[in-house]
Design an enzyme around this catalytic site. Structure first.
Site, PDB file in Angstrom:
ATOM      1  N   HIS A 121       0.879  -1.179   0.000  1.00  0.00           N
ATOM      2  CA  HIS A 121       0.000   0.000   0.000  1.00  0.00           C
ATOM      3  C   HIS A 121       0.916   1.229   0.000  1.00  0.00           C
ATOM      4  CE1 HIS A 121      -2.720   2.993   1.827  1.00  0.00           C
ATOM      5  NE2 HIS A 121      -3.722   2.220   1.452  1.00  0.00           N
ATOM      6  N   ASP A 198       3.302  -4.221   8.134  1.00  0.00           N
ATOM      7  CA  ASP A 198       2.075  -3.467   7.936  1.00  0.00           C
ATOM      8  C   ASP A 198       0.925  -4.445   8.182  1.00  0.00           C
ATOM      9  OD1 ASP A 198      -0.237  -2.423   6.915  1.00  0.00           O
ATOM     10  OD2 ASP A 198       0.615  -1.757   5.011  1.00  0.00           O
ATOM     11  N   GLN A 201      -4.261  -5.098   7.089  1.00  0.00           N
ATOM     12  CA  GLN A 201      -5.250  -6.061   6.581  1.00  0.00           C
ATOM     13  C   GLN A 201      -5.176  -7.411   7.292  1.00  0.00           C
ATOM     14  OE1 GLN A 201      -7.628  -5.182   4.696  1.00  0.00           O
ATOM     15  NE2 GLN A 201      -6.908  -3.310   3.735  1.00  0.00           N
ATOM     16  N   LYS A 224     -10.482  -0.559  10.599  1.00  0.00           N
ATOM     17  CA  LYS A 224     -10.734  -1.746   9.777  1.00  0.00           C
ATOM     18  C   LYS A 224     -11.144  -2.930  10.647  1.00  0.00           C
ATOM     19  CE  LYS A 224      -7.218  -0.404   6.379  1.00  0.00           C
ATOM     20  NZ  LYS A 224      -7.930   0.176   5.242  1.00  0.00           N
ATOM     21  N   CYS A 362      -4.769   2.476  -3.649  1.00  0.00           N
ATOM     22  CA  CYS A 362      -3.520   3.015  -3.083  1.00  0.00           C
ATOM     23  C   CYS A 362      -2.346   2.071  -3.350  1.00  0.00           C
ATOM     24  CB  CYS A 362      -3.642   3.301  -1.580  1.00  0.00           C
ATOM     25  SG  CYS A 362      -4.925   4.472  -1.209  1.00  0.00           S
TER      26      CYS A 362
HETATM   27  N1  7TS Z   1      -1.647  -0.761   4.570  1.00  0.00           N
HETATM   28  C1  7TS Z   1      -2.557  -1.545   3.966  1.00  0.00           C
HETATM   29  C2  7TS Z   1      -2.185  -2.923   3.554  1.00  0.00           C
HETATM   30  C3  7TS Z   1      -3.849  -1.049   3.769  1.00  0.00           C
HETATM   31  O1  7TS Z   1      -4.755  -1.819   3.180  1.00  0.00           O
HETATM   32  C4  7TS Z   1      -4.169   0.270   4.184  1.00  0.00           C
HETATM   33  C5  7TS Z   1      -5.514   0.887   3.913  1.00  0.00           C
HETATM   34  C6  7TS Z   1      -3.180   1.018   4.825  1.00  0.00           C
HETATM   35  C7  7TS Z   1      -1.934   0.483   4.992  1.00  0.00           C
HETATM   36  C8  7TS Z   1      -3.436   2.400   5.335  1.00  0.00           C
HETATM   37  O2  7TS Z   1      -4.307   2.376   6.407  1.00  0.00           O
HETATM   38  P1  7TS Z   1      -4.844   3.744   7.047  1.00  0.00           P
HETATM   39  O3  7TS Z   1      -5.868   3.298   8.024  1.00  0.00           O
HETATM   40  O4  7TS Z   1      -3.691   4.406   7.688  1.00  0.00           O
HETATM   41  O5  7TS Z   1      -5.414   4.538   5.917  1.00  0.00           O
HETATM   42  N2  7TS Z   1      -6.194   0.300   2.851  1.00  0.00           N
HETATM   43  C9  7TS Z   1      -7.294   0.769   2.225  1.00  0.00           C
HETATM   44  C10 7TS Z   1      -7.902   0.100   1.177  1.00  0.00           C
HETATM   45  O6  7TS Z   1      -7.515  -0.972   0.716  1.00  0.00           O
HETATM   46  N3  7TS Z   1      -8.963   0.800   0.772  1.00  0.00           N
HETATM   47  O7  7TS Z   1      -9.052   1.906   1.513  1.00  0.00           O
HETATM   48  C11 7TS Z   1      -8.032   1.903   2.426  1.00  0.00           C
END
Ligand code: 7TS
Length: 404
Positions: A121, A198, A201, A224, A362
Site C-alpha cells: 500500500h 504493515d 489487513q 478496519k 492506493c
Molecule cells: N496498509 C494496507 C495494507 C492497507 O490496506 C491500508 C488501507 C493502509 C496500509 C493504510 O491504512 P490507514 O488506516 O492508515 O489509511 N487500505 C485501504 C484500502 O484498501 N482501501 O481503503 C483503504
C-alpha cells in the site's frame, strides 16, 4: 459463528440502498461498527470525557483509566510483552511514518538497503522511498510470483547484510495473499536488519502474536476492525522504541522543559505529543472486547470459507479476471469484468445495494505489475454471509448484461 446474528449488532447494515438491502463488501477500506463500540464511545462522552494524564479531578482519572485500559487491551490483543510498547497513532499510515521518520535516519545511511515489495500500500511504500531518497540508501523489491505470492528463496536472495529495514504487509489489500512474515523476519534478523510489518489487513482478520512473529515493529488501524476512525497503534520492541527520538514535540510527551533543552517522558508517552485520541482509544478497546468475544480463530475460519465460496462462484462468471492466488486465507477478492471500467462495475453494483471498492486501492506500482489501470474489489468481514456473495454474483451478471 453466526454471522446473520452478528449482522444484527451493526445498525448501519440494517438499511436499504437504492431500494435493496445493503450488502457491504468494502471492509478492506473500512469496517462497520457494532453497537457495543458506538455505545462505548457514547458512554465515554456522557460520563468520562476529560483530558488524560493531567486532571486531578475524578473525570480526569476516569478518562486516563479508560485510555490506558485500552492500551492494555491492544497489548493483549497483539500479545505484546508490555503495554508500554503500544504507541497510539492515527492509524497504520501514521505508525509506519513514525518508524520511517524516527528509526529510519538513525539507522540507515548511504549504501544501506531497504527491502519492500511491489504489493505494498502507498503508506508502506512512500515513507521508505522518502527515507531512501533522503539517506542515499537503496530501495530493493522482493520479486513476486505470477499469482502475487512470494517465494522464500527470493527473499533470501534480496535481503543481504546491507539490508537495514525490511517493510512488508502481512496481508495484501489487493491480492489477498498472506505473506510469510515470520520467515521473512528470521531472514532479516540473520542479516542484521529489522522487520516492520504493515498489519492493516491482517489484524482485523486473524490472531496476531507479535512475539511469535518476532517482528520489530507492527502497525495497524482500528477502523478496519470495528473501531472508530482516527485510532490505530504501533507496536515496537522495547529496546528499539527506547532508542528512538520522538518526531512530534509538545504537550503530554515531555518530562522537563528548559529554555534551550528538554527531556521526554518514558515509553509510550514520549511518542504521543498533544492531546491524544481518547474516545478513539476507548472505541478501539470496545472493538477488541467485541472481537475477542467472537474469537479471532472463528473470524478467520468464517472468512476463509466465505472467500473460497466466493472464488468458486466468481470463477463461474465468464469474462471475469480474478487477481491473486486461487486458494484464499482471507476474505478479499480483486477482479475485473471484461473491459468494463471497475468504476462502472461498482456503480452498477451500487444500484443493487452492493458496496465494493474500485480504483487503484492506493497500490499504483501493484496495478502496473498487474497490467491493470484499476480493479474492483469485494472484501468481507464477520457479518458477511454466503447470501451476500450470491447477491454480488447476481449483481455482476446484471452488470455484464447491462454492458453486453
Ligand atoms: N496498509 C494496507 C495494507 C492497507 O490496506 C491500508 C488501507 C493502509 C496500509 C493504510 O491504512 P490507514 O488506516 O492508515 O489509511 N487500505 C485501504 C484500502 O484498501 N482501501 O481503503 C483503504
Amino acid at each position: 459463528m453466526n454471522s446473520k446474528a452478528l449482522k444484527e449488532q451493526f445498525p448501519i447494515l440494517n438499511q436499504e440502498i437504492n431500494g435493496h438491502p445493503l450488502v457491504y463488501l468494502d471492509n478492506a477500506a473500512t469496517s462497520q461498527k457494532p453497537k457495543a463500540v458506538i455505545d462505548a464511545v457514547k458512554q465515554y462522552y456522557e460520563w468520562e470525557n476529560s483530558n488524560v494524564h493531567r486532571g486531578v479531578h475524578t473525570l480526569g482519572s476516569r478518562a486516563t483509566e479508560a485510555y490506558e485500559g485500552a492500551r492494555e487491551k491492544v497489548a493483549r490483543f497483539l500479545h505484546a510483552e508490555d503495554a508500554s510498547q503500544i504507541i497510539f497513532t492515527r492509524g497504520t499510515t501514521t505508525a509506519l511514518n513514525l518508524v520511517a521518520s524516527s528509526y529510519g535516519p538513525a539507522h540507515v545511511g548511504i549504501g544501506d538497503e531497504i527491502v519492500i515489495t511491489e504489493m505494498e500500500h502507498h503508506s508502506n511504500l512512500i515513507p521508505w522511498q522518502q527515507l531512501a531518497i533522503r539517506t542515499g540508501a537503496t530501495l530493493k523489491y522482493i520479486p513476486m510470483q505470477p499469482d502475487g505470492h512470494i517465494e522464500l528463496a527470493d527473499v533470501e536472495a534480496t535481503i543481504t547484510p546491507k539490508t537495514k529495514i525490511v517493510a512488508i504487509n502481512y496481508v495484501s489489500n489487493v491480492l489477498g495473499v498472506v505473506n510469510p512474515v515470520k520467515e521473512i523476519a528470521a531472514i532479516a534478523h540473520r542479516n542484521g536488519g529489522i522487520i516492520v510489518i504493515d498489519g492493516a489487513q491482517s489484524t482485523p482478520h486473524m490472531k496476531i502474536d507479535v512475539q511469535e512473529l518476532d517482528c520489530d515493529f507492527y502497525a495497524f488501524s482500528g477502523h478496519k476492525m470495528c473501531a472508530p476512525t482516527g485510532i490505530g497503534a504501533l507496536y515496537g520492541k522495547k529496546e528499539l522504541l527506547e532508542g528512538m527520538e520522538p518526531i512530534e514535540f509538545g504537550g503530554e510527551m515531555i518530562n522537563d522543559v528548559g529554555l534551550y533543552e528538554s527531556t521526554w517522558k518514558e515509553l509510550p508517552w514520549k511518542f504521543e505529543g498533544g492531546t491524544p485520541i481518547i474516545a478513539g482509544a476507548v472505541g478501539l478497546g470496545a472493538a477488541i472486547d467485541f472481537l475477542e468475544g467472537i474469537g479471532m480463530e472463528a473470524v478467520a475460519e468464517h472468512e476463509r470459507k466465505l472467500a473460497n465460496y466466493a472464488m468458486e462462484r466468481l470463477a463461474g462468471i465468464e469474462g471475469l479476471t480474478l487477481y491473486g492466488p486461487k486458494k484464499r486465507e482471507v476474505g478479499l477478492i480483486t477482479f475485473n469484468l471484461e473491459d468494463v471500467h471497475p468504476h462502472d462495475v461498482a456503480t452498477v453494483l451500487d444500484s443493487y445495494g452492493i458496496a465494493v471498492r474500485a480504483g487503484h486501492h492506493c497500490c499504483q506500482p501493484l496495478m502496473r505489475w498487474l497490467k491493470a489501470t484499476a480493479t474492483a474489489r469485494a472484501s468481507f468481514y464477520l457479518y458477511n454471509t454466503e447470501e451476500d456473495i450470491d447477491r454480488l454474483v447476481d449483481g455482476l451478471i446484471q452488470t455484464k448484461e447491462y454492458f453486453g
